[in-house]
Scaffold this motif. Structure first.
Motif, PDB file in Angstrom:
ATOM      1  N   VAL A 192       1.151 -16.267  -6.155  1.00 11.80           N
ATOM      2  CA  VAL A 192       0.828 -14.696  -5.997  1.00 11.80           C
ATOM      3  C   VAL A 192       1.912 -14.205  -6.614  1.00 11.80           C
ATOM      4  CG1 VAL A 192      -1.154 -15.273  -4.269  1.00 11.80           C
ATOM      5  CG2 VAL A 192       1.522 -15.935  -4.021  1.00 11.80           C
ATOM      6  N   ALA A 193       1.820 -12.683  -7.184  1.00 15.14           N
ATOM      7  CA  ALA A 193       3.093 -11.863  -6.743  1.00 15.14           C
ATOM      8  C   ALA A 193       2.896 -10.683  -5.396  1.00 15.14           C
ATOM      9  CB  ALA A 193       3.158 -10.973  -8.324  1.00 15.14           C
ATOM     10  N   ILE A 194       3.057 -10.546  -4.870  1.00 14.41           N
ATOM     11  CA  ILE A 194       3.012  -9.701  -3.622  1.00 14.41           C
ATOM     12  C   ILE A 194       4.107  -8.533  -3.674  1.00 14.41           C
ATOM     13  CG2 ILE A 194       3.482 -10.160  -1.138  1.00 14.41           C
ATOM     14  CD1 ILE A 194       2.764 -12.442  -1.456  1.00 14.41           C
ATOM     15  N   LEU A 195       3.472  -7.551  -3.463  1.00 14.69           N
ATOM     16  CA  LEU A 195       4.904  -6.224  -3.537  1.00 14.69           C
ATOM     17  C   LEU A 195       4.338  -5.355  -1.892  1.00 14.69           C
ATOM     18  CD1 LEU A 195       4.979  -3.497  -5.892  1.00 14.69           C
ATOM     19  CD2 LEU A 195       3.832  -2.179  -3.682  1.00 14.69           C
ATOM     20  N   VAL A 196       5.879  -5.106  -1.782  1.00 13.99           N
ATOM     21  CA  VAL A 196       5.320  -4.612  -0.300  1.00 13.99           C
ATOM     22  C   VAL A 196       6.312  -3.286  -0.113  1.00 13.99           C
ATOM     23  CG1 VAL A 196       5.930  -5.218   2.280  1.00 13.99           C
ATOM     24  CG2 VAL A 196       5.185  -6.803   0.783  1.00 13.99           C
ATOM     25  N   SER A 197       5.548  -2.211   0.341  1.00 17.81           N
ATOM     26  CA  SER A 197       6.184  -0.717   0.397  1.00 17.81           C
ATOM     27  C   SER A 197       6.043  -0.263   2.185  1.00 17.81           C
ATOM     28  CB  SER A 197       5.800  -0.066  -1.125  1.00 17.81           C
ATOM     29  OG  SER A 197       5.802   1.060  -0.963  1.00 17.81           O
ATOM     30  N   LEU A 198       7.473   0.086   2.346  1.00 16.73           N
ATOM     31  CA  LEU A 198       6.507   1.320   3.917  1.00 16.73           C
ATOM     32  C   LEU A 198       7.766   2.333   3.580  1.00 16.73           C
ATOM     33  CD1 LEU A 198       8.290  -2.403   6.518  1.00 16.73           C
ATOM     34  CD2 LEU A 198       6.085  -1.047   5.244  1.00 16.73           C
ATOM     35  N   ASP A 199       7.109   3.268   3.867  1.00 19.94           N
ATOM     36  CA  ASP A 199       7.199   4.761   3.192  1.00 19.94           C
ATOM     37  C   ASP A 199       8.344   5.182   5.059  1.00 19.94           C
ATOM     38  OD1 ASP A 199       7.817   7.076   3.193  1.00 19.94           O
ATOM     39  OD2 ASP A 199       6.079   8.173   2.629  1.00 19.94           O
ATOM     40  N   SER A 200       9.308   4.840   4.452  1.00 20.08           N
ATOM     41  CA  SER A 200      10.388   6.113   5.639  1.00 20.08           C
ATOM     42  C   SER A 200      10.768   5.103   6.780  1.00 20.08           C
ATOM     43  CB  SER A 200      10.236   7.400   5.827  1.00 20.08           C
ATOM     44  OG  SER A 200      10.295   8.364   4.858  1.00 20.08           O
ATOM     45  N   PRO A 201      10.641   3.591   7.021  1.00 18.94           N
ATOM     46  CA  PRO A 201      10.900   3.480   7.973  1.00 18.94           C
ATOM     47  C   PRO A 201      12.337   4.208   9.318  1.00 18.94           C
ATOM     48  CG  PRO A 201      11.539   2.159   6.467  1.00 18.94           C
ATOM     49  CD  PRO A 201      11.456   3.095   4.839  1.00 18.94           C
ATOM     50  N   ILE A 202      12.055   4.220  10.379  1.00 23.35           N
ATOM     51  CA  ILE A 202      12.980   3.981  11.335  1.00 23.35           C
ATOM     52  C   ILE A 202      13.815   3.189  11.523  1.00 23.35           C
ATOM     53  CG2 ILE A 202      13.971   5.413  13.052  1.00 23.35           C
ATOM     54  CD1 ILE A 202      11.376   6.355  13.001  1.00 23.35           C
ATOM     55  N   GLY A 203      15.534   3.323  11.843  1.00 24.84           N
ATOM     56  CA  GLY A 203      16.354   2.158  12.192  1.00 24.84           C
ATOM     57  C   GLY A 203      16.901   1.522  10.996  1.00 24.84           C
TER      58      GLY A 203
END
Lengths: 722, 106
Positions: free
Chosen positions: A521-532
């Motif tokens: 598996v190839a996995i991409l995780v992207s989070l837009d503007s996390p706080i902290g």
């Protein structure tokens, strides 16, 4: 005389009869010859109905033929206004049943048309209530209604339909022509009691079924972990894509925010319906250094051990000073990737040269749509080489001045994972009508993979990406049991107010694959503007770990590194003491709810760590545990499997559970002294009830527990959730 | 007299054909009703089948199963260290199959 009188009477009767017959036949002739069309129309209106049957859409399945979308028949209420005498009364009655304003119903009944819908796609209760009203001129008609039984699971992929079953998003829209059957009209006759008969057989021309490459369980894991990460980081949005790097099949495409397609309409906010995996454009940041290095290795202009001077954290490119995120000095190429040095990446790109760099970026598929069979795909943003400014090569080498979609990025990373072949990502496995697989057309047409880098270059890069996880910025993506490789990214967003890069708003991402030698598996995780915490290595890498550690066993991928139970436990314990917040990232969320583990002592530093760590050094954990401790085995009789397991784990014993229900026998016997780690076999079954006589008959001496009480773990979990 | 019989016979035949036509007409209508009833019954069965399939799909929602497992049954995820792979001993499948056959015969 009498004969002549009788003759006259007969003539009179005959004359009257003739007149009567003439009148009747005359009228008949008039109606048949002159009013034929008028009465035929009336009769048809009274006796015949031409009903348009809405087409039944084909179902959408995941790769294991689990239904994700299907249509079933429900009733819709319609009226023939001409047949309703008291429309106000009918409107009042219908309003009470349907729960819609009487004025609205009456306005529909006042229509001059012969046929009006009162309410479509009714619930069974409402349909029965309308039938029970038995109003003349009000009828129900079966129509197909789309249901999404898994609610919001894969909603962005599936899309949704309008009230007329027309696809408005996702696969429903992209393959609307195939999924949507052809509408058909059938004629029905009614007798004087409006009982229908002689309906023509509807043609069986239903829509085609679609089988996706998605796996609903992997999709659920991805969505759950993404939602957990969003909840924890308070990010504005997020995307997770799971792909098979060996053929481009998408196993999961999760987005947040999400929506329930059962309740979706054109009024659902666009940001909820947006499939960010294919539509959202963002600057990839440091994850793009993979492309820079892939090009460099493929051109043979550097090697992993070459040392670059990273100028103590700053470099001038075309008169602009670009700062690194840390003051790095001399770094090898491997360290440049592991520690994500911007200056190092810029120097490598400058050595490569803009034309070659552009060619590789283009070859990896950036700036052009991937051709995925999902609607609304963005082509990305890659300026033609002629439009590059002098600073562009520096900016692009570290993932700025270029816009990519998550799908483009994971496709490129998959190419690195599989040895250099770029596959077209796809989500539709097949489209079939009945037993016939329909030929692929349009977006579904498969394309041959193409080589973008040589296998040797890909292998070198894979090794360096492993270093990112082992020693670099992505240590939180290190898996227990499998090798993994990846790259973190923390890309600054453009502040719309100032037009400059925001210091606080970032896209935190991690993209990687596992296991390294034969990636599943190839996995991409992207989070837009996390706080902290907002670095990719801090917030996105743990999500990769959580997903990979669930997906790999599900796909029956054998671990390729030994799992040291005590190592994991020691890491967990040390982590728990240090930072409870980090613990949640480092371990599965439910890990902290496990019962006490046997004591273990760590004699060195933790492997998770940090950017000031020397990436070249190898961390070792020496864990010691007292194996010689004698343990007295408790009495397990009457205990549940869970209780026995918990007790054994607490004592450091290795339980072997046989049978079901409650513990009845055990080997060795209770009270025996054994060493820690010894195997205990516990037999389960239904224990014999001991009955004792009482004045009222028999009662059990020890009540059997037949209902499972919530365990301590469960109680803690519920309390935690609330 | 012969003409009268001939006329009556002819009239009888015509009447019989007429009655046959009427019978067939009404029989046809009756069969149409029966056909429609059978068709409705089939559609209802088909709709019920679809509803049951939908219900199965809803009940097998991974989210629902996950909630039940975690909240009602108190289950937790297995850690990688808790998962062990066992290599079957050579011939174990054959032995199992023989055992099954014996039990089945009994």
């Amino acid at each position: 005389m009498q004969q002549s009188r009788a003759h006259v009477r007969l003539l009179i009767v005959a004359g009257v009869a003739l007149l009567w017959a003439t009148a009747v036949f005359g009228r008949l002739g008039y109606l048949q010859l002159y009013r034929h069309g008028d009465y035929l129309l009336r009769a048809q209106r009274q006796q015949q109905r031409i009903i348009e049957i809405s087409p039944k859409r084909g179902a959408i399945y995941d790769r294991n033929m689990h239904a994700l979308a299907m249509s079933i028949k429900v009733d819709s209420a319609f009226a023939i206004p001409n047949e309703i005498k008291d429309k106000a009364l009918a409107a009042q009655l219908l309003s009470g049943v349907l729960g819609i304003p009487a004025d609205l119903v009456e306005s529909r009944l006042d229509s001059s048309q012969n046929f009006v819908w009162i309410e479509r796609k009714l619930t069974p209760e409402k349909s029965e209530a309308i039938t029970a009203l038995n109003l003349k001129g009000v009828y129900t008609q079966a129509e197909n209604k789309r249901f999404y039984p898994k609610a919001d699971l894969a909603s962005h992929v599936l899309g949704f339909v309008d009230v007329d079953e027309k696809g408005l998003g996702g696969i429903e829209y992209a393959l609307d022509n195939q999924i949507r059957g052809k509408s058909e009209k059938i004629g029905m006759m009614a007798d004087a009691h409006q009982k229908w008969f002689d309906g023509a057989e509807a043609r069986r021309d239903h829509g085609a079924n679609v089988v996706l490459t998605l796996d609903e369980k992997i999709q659920y894991i991805a969505e759950r972990e993404l939602a957990t990460a969003i909840n924890k980081t308070h990010a504005l949005a997020g995307t997770v894509v799971v792909m098979n790097p060996n053929n481009g099949e998408l196993l999961a495409v999760a987005n947040w925010p999400t929506f329930d397609p059962n309740a979706a309409s054109a009024g659902t906010p666009a940001e909820f319906r947006m499939n960010r995996a294919v539509s959202a454009l963002y600057e990839p940041g440091s994850t793009f250094k993979l492309i820079t290095l892939a090009a460099a290795f493929d051109q043979g202009i550097t090697n992993p051990d070459e040392v670059f001077d990273c100028e103590n954290g700053a470099i001038y490119v075309a008169g602009h000073k670009i700062h690194d995120h840390k003051r790095f000095g001399l770094l090898t190429v491997a360290d440049i990737l592991a520690l994500s040095s911007d200056v190092g990446a810029i120097k490598i790109a400058e050595r490569l040269g803009a034309p070659k760099f552009y060619d590789y970026i283009h070859a990896f598929g950036f700036g052009t749509p991937t051709g995925v069979d999902l609607p609304g795909e963005s082509r990305g943003l890659l300026r033609p080489l002629a439009n590059w400014s002098p600073i562009s090569i520096g900016a692009i080498s570290m993932g700025q001045e270029v816009g990519v979609t998550p799908l483009q990025l994971i496709s490129a990373v998959s190419a690195i994972a599989n040895g250099g072949m770029l596959y077209k990502p796809h989500i539709v496995a097949e489209v079939r009508r009945g037993d016939t697989v329909l030929p692929r057309e349009g977006l579904l047409v498969a394309s041959e993979p193409r080589r973008v880098i040589q296998p040797e270059s890909a292998a070198t890069l894979r090794r360096l990406m492993e270093g990112v996880v082992l020693n670099g910025t992505g240590t939180r993506a290190r898996l227990d049991g499998w090798t993994s490789a990846g790259k973190t990214g923390s890309a600054q967003k453009i502040d719309p107010n100032s037009g400059r890069y925001s210091p606080t708003q970032l896209i935190a991402s991690f993209t990687g694959f596992a296991p390294i030698n034969n990636p599943a598996v190839a996995i991409l995780v992207s989070l837009d503007s996390p706080i902290g915490l907002h670095e990719g290595g801090m917030v996105a890498a743990p999500v990769f770990k959580r997903i990979a550690e669930q997906v790999l066993p599900y796909l029956e991928v054998s671990p390729d590194v030994p799992v040291n139970e005590r190592l994991v436990q020691a890491a967990y314990k040390k982590q728990a003491q240090n930072d409870a917040e980090n613990l949640e990232d480092f371990t599965p969320s439910d890990f902290s709810l496990l019962p006490e583990q046997p004591e273990a002592v760590s004699s060195s530093v933790e492997p998770h760590s940090t950017s000031n760590l020397n990436p070249s050094s190898h961390l070792t954990l020496a864990v010691t545990a007292d194996e010689d401790t004698e343990i007295s085995i408790p009495d397990f009789s009457g205990k549940t499997m869970r209780d026995v397991t918990e007790m054994c784990l607490r004592l450091g014993l290795d339980p072997v559970l046989v049978g079901t229900n409650l513990a009845t026998e055990q080997t060795p016997a209770a009270g025996s002294q054994v060493r820690r780690g010894s195997r205990i076999t516990v037999q389960f079954g239904i224990p014999a009830m001991k009955l004792t006589a009482t004045g009222n008959g028999f009662k059990s001496a020890k009540p059997l527990r037949v209902t499972q009480q919530p365990s301590k773990v469960a109680k803690k979990h519920v309390r935690h959730r609330h | 007299m012969r003409n009268l019989y001939r006329t009556v016979a002819l009239g009888g035949i015509i009447a019989a054909f007429f009655l046959l036509y009427i019978y067939q007409h009404f029989k046809c209508i009756d069969l149409s009703f029966q056909l429609e009833a059978a068709r409705t019954e089939r559609l209802e069965a088909s709709a019920l089948n679809s509803s049951l399939r939908l219900e199965i799909a809803g009940l097998s929602n991974p989210k629902r199963i996950d909630m039940i497992a975690r909240r009602q049954l108190g289950l937790t995820e297995t850690l990688p260290s808790q998962v062990r792979e066992y290599q079957p001993v050579a011939g174990a499948e054959v032995a199992d199959a023989q055992l099954i056959r014996v039990n089945h015969d009994q």
